[in-house]
Design a protein around this motif. Sequence first.
Motif, PDB file in Angstrom:
ATOM      1  N   SER A   1     -66.851  86.507 -21.743  1.00 61.26           N
ATOM      2  CA  SER A   1     -66.297  87.853 -21.891  1.00 61.26           C
ATOM      3  C   SER A   1     -66.198  88.234 -23.360  1.00 61.26           C
ATOM      4  O   SER A   1     -66.450  89.389 -23.726  1.00 61.26           O
ATOM      5  CB  SER A   1     -64.921  87.935 -21.218  1.00 61.26           C
ATOM      6  OG  SER A   1     -64.006  87.022 -21.800  1.00 61.26           O
TER       7      SER A   1
ATOM      8  N   GLN B   1     -68.134  91.451 -24.850  1.00 58.57           N
ATOM      9  CA  GLN B   1     -67.297  92.564 -25.287  1.00 58.57           C
ATOM     10  C   GLN B   1     -67.351  92.813 -26.791  1.00 58.57           C
ATOM     11  O   GLN B   1     -67.364  93.976 -27.220  1.00 58.57           O
ATOM     12  CB  GLN B   1     -65.843  92.309 -24.881  1.00 58.57           C
ATOM     13  CG  GLN B   1     -65.582  92.356 -23.390  1.00 58.57           C
ATOM     14  CD  GLN B   1     -64.120  92.147 -23.067  1.00 58.57           C
ATOM     15  OE1 GLN B   1     -63.280  92.979 -23.358  1.00 58.57           O
ATOM     16  NE2 GLN B   1     -63.812  91.014 -22.465  1.00 58.57           N
TER      17      GLN B   1
ATOM     18  N   SER C   1     -68.307  96.369 -28.278  1.00 55.98           N
ATOM     19  CA  SER C   1     -67.139  97.108 -28.765  1.00 55.98           C
ATOM     20  C   SER C   1     -67.317  97.528 -30.213  1.00 55.98           C
ATOM     21  O   SER C   1     -66.936  98.644 -30.601  1.00 55.98           O
ATOM     22  CB  SER C   1     -65.878  96.256 -28.613  1.00 55.98           C
ATOM     23  OG  SER C   1     -65.613  95.947 -27.261  1.00 55.98           O
TER      24      SER C   1
ATOM     25  N   SER D   1     -65.742  93.195 -18.667  1.00 64.68           N
ATOM     26  CA  SER D   1     -66.218  93.854 -19.881  1.00 64.68           C
ATOM     27  C   SER D   1     -66.214  95.371 -19.715  1.00 64.68           C
ATOM     28  O   SER D   1     -65.824  96.110 -20.630  1.00 64.68           O
ATOM     29  CB  SER D   1     -67.626  93.363 -20.224  1.00 64.68           C
ATOM     30  OG  SER D   1     -67.642  91.962 -20.412  1.00 64.68           O
TER      31      SER D   1
ATOM     32  N   ILE E   1     -63.841  96.917 -22.632  1.00 66.49           N
ATOM     33  CA  ILE E   1     -64.573  97.330 -23.835  1.00 66.49           C
ATOM     34  C   ILE E   1     -63.996  98.616 -24.423  1.00 66.49           C
ATOM     35  O   ILE E   1     -63.896  98.743 -25.654  1.00 66.49           O
ATOM     36  CB  ILE E   1     -66.080  97.462 -23.525  1.00 66.49           C
ATOM     37  CG1 ILE E   1     -66.738  96.084 -23.538  1.00 66.49           C
ATOM     38  CG2 ILE E   1     -66.774  98.381 -24.525  1.00 66.49           C
ATOM     39  CD1 ILE E   1     -68.221  96.101 -23.196  1.00 66.49           C
TER      40      ILE E   1
ATOM     41  N   MET F   1     -58.664  89.436 -26.795  1.00 71.34           N
ATOM     42  CA  MET F   1     -59.629  89.084 -25.754  1.00 71.34           C
ATOM     43  C   MET F   1     -59.397  87.672 -25.229  1.00 71.34           C
ATOM     44  O   MET F   1     -59.347  87.443 -24.012  1.00 71.34           O
ATOM     45  CB  MET F   1     -61.052  89.178 -26.311  1.00 71.34           C
ATOM     46  CG  MET F   1     -61.584  90.564 -26.522  1.00 71.34           C
ATOM     47  SD  MET F   1     -63.306  90.482 -27.041  1.00 71.34           S
ATOM     48  CE  MET F   1     -63.575  92.176 -27.574  1.00 71.34           C
TER      49      MET F   1
END
Length: 300
Positions: free
Chosen positions: A84, A88, A92, A167, A171, A223
């Motif tokens: 992840s 991400q 991002s 995600s 995100i 995260m």
Amino acid sequence: MTTSTGHRPRRGQGGNLVWLAAPALVFFVGFAVIPVVGVFALSFTTWDGIGEIQFSGLTSWRAVLTDPGLPHAIWVTFLVMVASWAVQTPLSILLGTFLAGPQRYRALLSVVYFIPLLLSSAAIAIAYKALLDPNFGLGAGLGIAFLSQDWLGRPGLAFGLVIFVVSWQFIPFHSLIYQGGVRQIPRSMYEAAQLDGAGRVRQFFNVTLPQLKHTVITSSTLMVVGSLTFFDLIFVLTEGGPGDATRVLALDMYKRGFQANLMGPASVIAVTLVLVGLVLALLLRRLGGRDAGESQLEGV
């Protein structure tokens, strides 16, 4: 004593600050410290959630640590965390950098991109579960063979679907963090790079990314620590299956505590998650240096 601006603090100002911080401190102690202490105490007991709580020493700890399924749950949790983060973070950063531009339409896009975060994780899981149903979902309706696969019946596909949905939901939040970080980068740095002949790609790698160092650390901390608590989305989407392919520690904790009525072992896993989260947060903070938190506060 004088402040950095040369003015002496007013008498009683420190007391006012204490009173302003008191409500937050009370909430933190009441909803964070006390529950953690209570869960830690429960990890040394035997309790079915209804009857009398009985002290049992290290029985629950031994039961969890010797469980052959624990290493697999830890491994799945680690894979979800790494996968992840790997998905991400770059998306991002790119999306946040794009949304930090001066164009007017990007403000509208910022609102549209933020919508997934406003939705319930359980509702998102139900929607994706229905859309990807091989018999009645989107693939069957449109005649697309790729979407008609048994997404939740194959371990690899189920794991990939979990990472995709996670995600897709989070995100937007991290893009907002990077958007604020990019907007705090001095414009003069980009102007100097342009004078040196740097195009947009070189400006991104030589100016934007280095200046987002502490923002990356803060976002990564959220995260990584947040991935330890993934439960509702995975529970509704896969229930840890197929088999134990997506059975993370948070889901394992729920099944032990609320399905098997073993609150002691469930509390052991809860304490483990808290300790692992604290260790990871401290390690990431050290990677960012002492001023990581201060820089992020200024960036956001």
